[in-house]
Design a protein around this motif. Structure first.
Motif, PDB file in Angstrom:
ATOM      1  N   THR A  78       0.860  -1.180   0.000  1.00  0.00           N
ATOM      2  CA  THR A  78       0.000   0.000   0.000  1.00  0.00           C
ATOM      3  C   THR A  78       0.900   1.235   0.000  1.00  0.00           C
ATOM      4  O   THR A  78       2.091   1.134   0.318  1.00  0.00           O
ATOM      5  N   PRO A  79       0.355   2.402  -0.327  1.00  0.00           N
ATOM      6  CA  PRO A  79       1.114   3.618  -0.008  1.00  0.00           C
ATOM      7  C   PRO A  79       1.317   3.687   1.512  1.00  0.00           C
ATOM      8  O   PRO A  79       0.556   3.088   2.274  1.00  0.00           O
ATOM      9  N   ASP A  80       2.327   4.414   1.953  1.00  0.00           N
ATOM     10  CA  ASP A  80       2.475   4.644   3.390  1.00  0.00           C
ATOM     11  C   ASP A  80       1.255   5.416   3.892  1.00  0.00           C
ATOM     12  O   ASP A  80       0.690   6.239   3.174  1.00  0.00           O
ATOM     13  N   PHE A  81       0.861   5.156   5.127  1.00  0.00           N
ATOM     14  CA  PHE A  81      -0.360   5.759   5.656  1.00  0.00           C
ATOM     15  C   PHE A  81      -0.238   5.962   7.154  1.00  0.00           C
ATOM     16  O   PHE A  81       0.563   5.299   7.824  1.00  0.00           O
TER      17      PHE A  81
ATOM     18  N   ARG B  48       0.002   8.669   1.971  1.00  0.00           N
ATOM     19  CA  ARG B  48       1.067   9.494   1.395  1.00  0.00           C
ATOM     20  C   ARG B  48       0.965   9.533  -0.130  1.00  0.00           C
ATOM     21  O   ARG B  48       0.845   8.494  -0.779  1.00  0.00           O
ATOM     22  N   TRP B  49       0.994  10.732  -0.649  1.00  0.00           N
ATOM     23  CA  TRP B  49       0.900  10.945  -2.092  1.00  0.00           C
ATOM     24  C   TRP B  49       2.259  10.677  -2.717  1.00  0.00           C
ATOM     25  O   TRP B  49       3.275  11.202  -2.291  1.00  0.00           O
ATOM     26  N   GLU B  50       2.293   9.834  -3.725  1.00  0.00           N
ATOM     27  CA  GLU B  50       3.542   9.541  -4.400  1.00  0.00           C
ATOM     28  C   GLU B  50       3.315   9.461  -5.895  1.00  0.00           C
ATOM     29  O   GLU B  50       2.190   9.270  -6.362  1.00  0.00           O
ATOM     30  N   GLN B  51       4.383   9.619  -6.631  1.00  0.00           N
ATOM     31  CA  GLN B  51       4.291   9.588  -8.092  1.00  0.00           C
ATOM     32  C   GLN B  51       4.347   8.132  -8.554  1.00  0.00           C
ATOM     33  O   GLN B  51       5.398   7.612  -8.897  1.00  0.00           O
ATOM     34  N   ALA B  52       3.217   7.477  -8.506  1.00  0.00           N
ATOM     35  CA  ALA B  52       3.117   6.097  -8.964  1.00  0.00           C
ATOM     36  C   ALA B  52       2.244   6.064 -10.211  1.00  0.00           C
ATOM     37  O   ALA B  52       1.429   6.953 -10.431  1.00  0.00           O
ATOM     38  N   ALA B  53       2.414   5.041 -11.016  1.00  0.00           N
ATOM     39  CA  ALA B  53       1.739   4.982 -12.309  1.00  0.00           C
ATOM     40  C   ALA B  53       0.265   4.635 -12.155  1.00  0.00           C
ATOM     41  O   ALA B  53      -0.119   3.842 -11.290  1.00  0.00           O
ATOM     42  N   GLN B  54      -0.569   5.243 -12.981  1.00  0.00           N
ATOM     43  CA  GLN B  54      -1.960   4.857 -13.154  1.00  0.00           C
ATOM     44  C   GLN B  54      -2.257   4.834 -14.641  1.00  0.00           C
ATOM     45  O   GLN B  54      -1.583   5.491 -15.434  1.00  0.00           O
TER      46      GLN B  54
END
Length: 238
Positions: free
Chosen positions: A64-67, A82-88
């Motif tokens: 998961t993203p960190d939370f 946590r907002w991160e630059q991951a692909a969608q």
């Protein structure tokens, strides 16, 4: 990250510019990171439902993203992812994107997310509700966004089963037909064999303000007494 020794305080809130019906606010934390915020004011059961979704995902081995709980003021905790630059994938998705992120070896990595969704249940797992992180070991999917899952859908343990016309089952049916997705039986086995006291510990670790919107006893009793049955029923949906 889930239990930060130093409380994370949000120093600025901004309207979300993401294409999401449920994500209304992005917060800048005093740790320098941005967080997708799910607030009690958005729905009294939204933070605890997100907390459960992320905790259960981690407990069965999903990324998961960190939370963490993040604090909007001295008395108001929000759920922060946590907002991160991951692909969608794009809208509409390109066939190459679908093949790269959902086909081949990605199938076995994505399938378990649907297992968690079917168990909770979460009826809103669509193409834009997948995110992938690049790591030194390759691309891995992240389980995130449980804004329409678990207690949000009904007490004591979510409105079950998922409806046949739910977004989650529609997405599952597409991936099953397109890429041969199979029921992630191992995920249900992992959920069933978690300790009976696991959910109590998860709730105890959450801010008490998130629990004020419901009586936790029936929810905990459901986890202890009916978890295996819910696993069996959820597995039959996929």
């Amino acid at each position: 990250m889930q239990a930060s020794l130093v409380p994370i305080r949000i120093v600025q809130q901004l309207p979300s510019n993401q294409d999401s019906a449920d994500l209304k606010t992005i917060g800048l934390g005093d740790d320098g990171f941005e967080y997708a915020l799910k607030r009690i004011e958005d729905h009294p059961l939204l933070p605890i439902s997100e907390w459960m979704g992320y905790q259960l995902s981690r407990a069965v081995g999903l990324f998961t993203p960190d939370f963490a709980p993040v604090w909007l003021d001295e008395d108001t905790p929000a759920f922060g992812s946590r907002w991160e630059q991951a692909a969608q994938i794009g809208v509409p998705p390109h066939p190459v994107e679908l093949a790269n992120f959902f086909g081949g070896s990605m199938r076995q990595l994505n399938e378990p997310i649907f297992g968690v969704d079917a168990f909770l249940p979460n009826d809103d797992r669509h193409g834009r509700n997948f995110m992938w992180r690049s790591t030194s070991a390759g691309t891995v999917p992240l389980a995130f966004d449980f804004s329409r899952a678990w207690l949000i859908t009904g007490l004591p343990f979510g409105k079950h089963p998922l409806q046949a016309d739910s977004t989650t089952l529609a997405m599952w049916s597409y991936l099953k037909a397109q890429f041969g997705y199979q029921v992630p039986a191992q995920v249900f086995q992992k959920i069933a064999t978690l300790p009976d006291e696991w959910l109590q510990r998860v709730l105890d670790a959450a801010p008490h303000q998130w629990i004020a919107g419901f009586s936790p006893k029936p929810t905990i009793e459901f986890w202890v007494q009916h978890r295996q049955q819910r696993c069996n029923e959820a597995m039959s949906l996929l």
